[in-house]
Design a protein around this motif. Structure first.
Motif: not given
Ligand SMILES: [Mg+2]
Ligand SMILES: Cc1ncc(C[n+]2csc(CCOP(=O)(O)OP(=O)(O)O)c2C)c(N)n1
Length: 619
Positions: A469-470, A494, A496, A499-500
């Motif tokens: 997503d970032g 994806l 989340n 920033f996973g």
């Molecule tokens: Mg992300």
């Protein structure tokens, strides 16, 4: 007298580019597939006019200058550096937007020709709109910022300089050892200025891409080193793929029994089910690759730059007697790790080494060890592909689903975030061009733009862009260009909510994910609820078909429909960031604060100090 023609400098440039061809293994191709460009003053009446009158040199309109360089780079990577694009921009911001793209191309050793517009060579009207004024010199513009990220940089101050600049640009672009971004900074008045050019400058010219054979003595020493090795390991880098050396590597590994570990750029060198393939190497590597690297007495690096992700920040090779043979077209890379420098093309070197070491085979213990690690790893991948977590599902399950829907020749494209590590470990590549990871610069925003370049290079393949997503929020606009060009992409976002990857890194450094989640500001901190993004609405606003999928069945169904669709499709999947693919037998050097008021940081620092002691120097 030889014939001459009167052309503007821009017209001469396009006419020259149109006539440049490359040849390797007896196959000839036009080097340039055309030119990307966003026009403004600085190129609209120069290069823009020249492109307009050369419709057989196709022009492409992207949405962002950084993105167009990524698209060109993805195209060149997918073409094994045998084809490339030119990119033209206006002066100022259009030009500087290309700098990140230039760095991405150069770091990954991929060819792209940049033609940024520049100030007036005539100078009289300065400062022109968007011109940087530098008090101590009138010969500096923002385009000088391209110098460190270009393998060749020049400013065309007079039209006739093209006679030496363009051949120099071509030499670098087509050199396997030197290639990267090439920048010809082009003052806007010079672009439109006419001059007499010799007609033969525009003749059909073929640049041969060599397959250099190594020095004979060095080659013999390499063969002797292999013959005396008891625990050798091959590290396959991007050079194996660019050289189209996969079959030679498969044969060499099968003949000698030497196991192969793959870097990010080298993944796919061997099919995942080749009996000697240990999978990913280094920080994002498999247990087999990392344990066997740790114990190896000989590392044969082929076409690798030995980045810190490959060497686990110089902790990967712990055998006190370890030696390195580096097979590389670039002397610069061959010299790394104080290895034996076999400056040679990967394909011919492997074919010739196979003959030179004929009869050599690793011990049966070594072979048993490879087989054991391989079967254990297959079980681990199966486990991670079927966690039955959620919804939200885990990222590893999504990777398993995409992998299962892909046909062998389909391509997965990715660049930054937590996906590259997970894909490096888990993706089962069955074709050398099926795994496209930009991990030299790991540039957020490369994914969709680069995926477009992949599709342009291989229209007969389905392209699956996996993007966090970032990264999507940084640069998704080339979805619009993909529709314009009828270049269908399967984009999988994806989500989340931040920033996973860096959240996890921050936690590992004791900083509990500070600044890595998209949350509302509350009480002065980014600690409120998740700031939602309607990615489906965003993608469909640009004309893509977009669907949300939550469960494993919904995701599989959506991916099958996406693969069958004719137009760019975006599938949105929420993933649970807390369920991570673990690291295996490796370490990455990210310095932790030496002093801190936070207990978790102090603890992380203690671990850091213990690990850094394992970093080695090779003499
Ligand atoms: Mg992300
Ligand atoms: C242009 C750019 N800026 C910053 C970074 C540092 N960085 C690496 S991964 C990442 C977060 C990526 O987020 P997302 O795309 O959502 O992937 P996730 O980590 O959640 O898997 C950041 C900020 C980068 N690689 N590229």
């Amino acid at each position: 007298m030889a014939s001459r023609c009167r052309l503007t400098a821009a017209q001469a440039t396009i006419l020259f580019l149109k006539n440049q061809f490359v040849e390797r293994d007896g196959k000839e191709l036009p080097f340039f597939a055309g030119c990307f460009g966003i026009f403004g003053h600085g190129n609209v009446a120069g290069i823009g006019q020249a492109l307009q009158q050369n419709p057989d040199f196709p022009y492409f309109l992207p949405r962002n200058e950084q993105a167009m360089v990524h698209t060109a780079t993805g195209f060149a990577k997918m073409s094994n550096r045998l084809r490339a694009f030119a990119c033209t921009s206006s002066i100022g911001p259009g030009a500087t937007n290309m700098i990140t793209g230039a760095a991405t191309a150069t770091i990954n050793r991929l060819p792209v020709l940049l033609l940024p517009g520049d100030f007036f060579a005539r100078r009289h009207v300065a400062p022109v709109l968007q011109q940087l004024e530098v008090a101590q010199s009138q010969d500096v513009s923002v385009n000088d910022c391209f110098k460190p990220v270009s393998r060749y940089w020049d400013r065309i101050s007079r039209p006739e300089q093209l006679l030496t600049a363009l051949p120099a640009a071509m030499r670098v672009l087509t050199s396997p050892a030197e290639t990267g971004a090439v920048t010809l900074s082009f003052p806007q008045d010079v672009q439109s200025e006419a001059a007499e050019f010799p007609s033969d400058f525009f003749a059909h010219r073929t640049w041969s891409i060599p397959r250099p054979r190594g020095d004979a003595d060095t080659f013999n020493r390499a063969a002797a080193l292999i013959r005396s090795a008891s625990q050798p390991l091959i590290i396959a880098g991007g050079g194996v793929i660019y050289s189209e050396a996969s079959a030679a590597l498969a044969q060499f590994a099968a003949q000698t029994g030497i196991p192969v570990a793959e870097t990010q750029a080298g993944k796919g060198s061997l099919p995942f089910d080749h009996p000697q393939n240990l999978g990913a190497m280094g920080v994002t590597g498999t247990p087999g690759a990392n344990v066997m690297a740790r114990e190896a007495d000989l590392i044969i690096g082929i076409g690798t730059r030995y980045s810190d992700f490959t060497t686990a920040s110089k902790t990967a090779f712990q055998n006190p007697a370890v030696q390195f043979i580096n097979i590389n077209v670039a002397e610069f890379d061959a010299a790394k790790q104080m290895g034996l420098q076999l400056v040679a093309d990967a394909k011919v070197a492997l074919e010739e080494l196979a003959r030179a070491v004929s009869g050599y085979r690793v011990s049966s213990d070594h072979e048993d060890c490879i087989a054991h690690f391989r079967s254990q790893w297959e079980k681990e991948v199966e486990r991670l592909f079927h966690l039955q977590h959620g919804p939200p599902v885990s990222q590893s399950e999504v990777i398993g689903l995409v992998n299962s829907v892909c046909e062998p020749r389909d391509v997965v494209v990715c660049a930054a975030g937590s996906l590259p590590g997970d894909l490096h470990k888990l993706w089962r590549a069955r074709d050398p061009k099926s795994y496209h990871m930009e991990y030299g610069y790991s540039c957020m925003g490369y994914e969709i733009a680069g995926g477009l370049g992949v599709k342009m290079a291989a229209p007969d393949r389905e392209v699956f862009v996996m993007v966090g997503d970032g990264s999507y929020l940084m640069m998704a606009q080339e979805i619009h260009t993909s529709l314009q060009e009828h270049c269908k992409l399967n984009v999988i976002v994806l989500d989340n909510h931040g920033f996973g990857s860096i959240g996890g890194l921050s936690q590992a450094c004791g900083s509990s994910g500070f600044g890595t989640h998209y949350r509302y500001r509350e009480g002065g901190q980014l600690a409120g609820d998740v700031v939602p993004v309607d990615f489906a609405a965003n993608a469909s606003s640009m004309g893509a078909s977009a669907v949300r999928a939550r469960t494993v069945d919904e995701i599989r169904h959506a991916l099958i429909l996406s693969r069958a669709a004719k137009q760019t499709t975006v599938t949105l999947i929420e993933v649970d960031e807390s369920v991570r693919v673990p690291g295996y037998e490796s370490w990455w050097d990210v310095p932790v604060a030496e002093v801190s008021e936070i207990k978790a940081v102090r603890e992380a620092r203690r671990d850091y100090e213990r690990n850094i002691k394992r970093e080695r120097h090779f003499a």
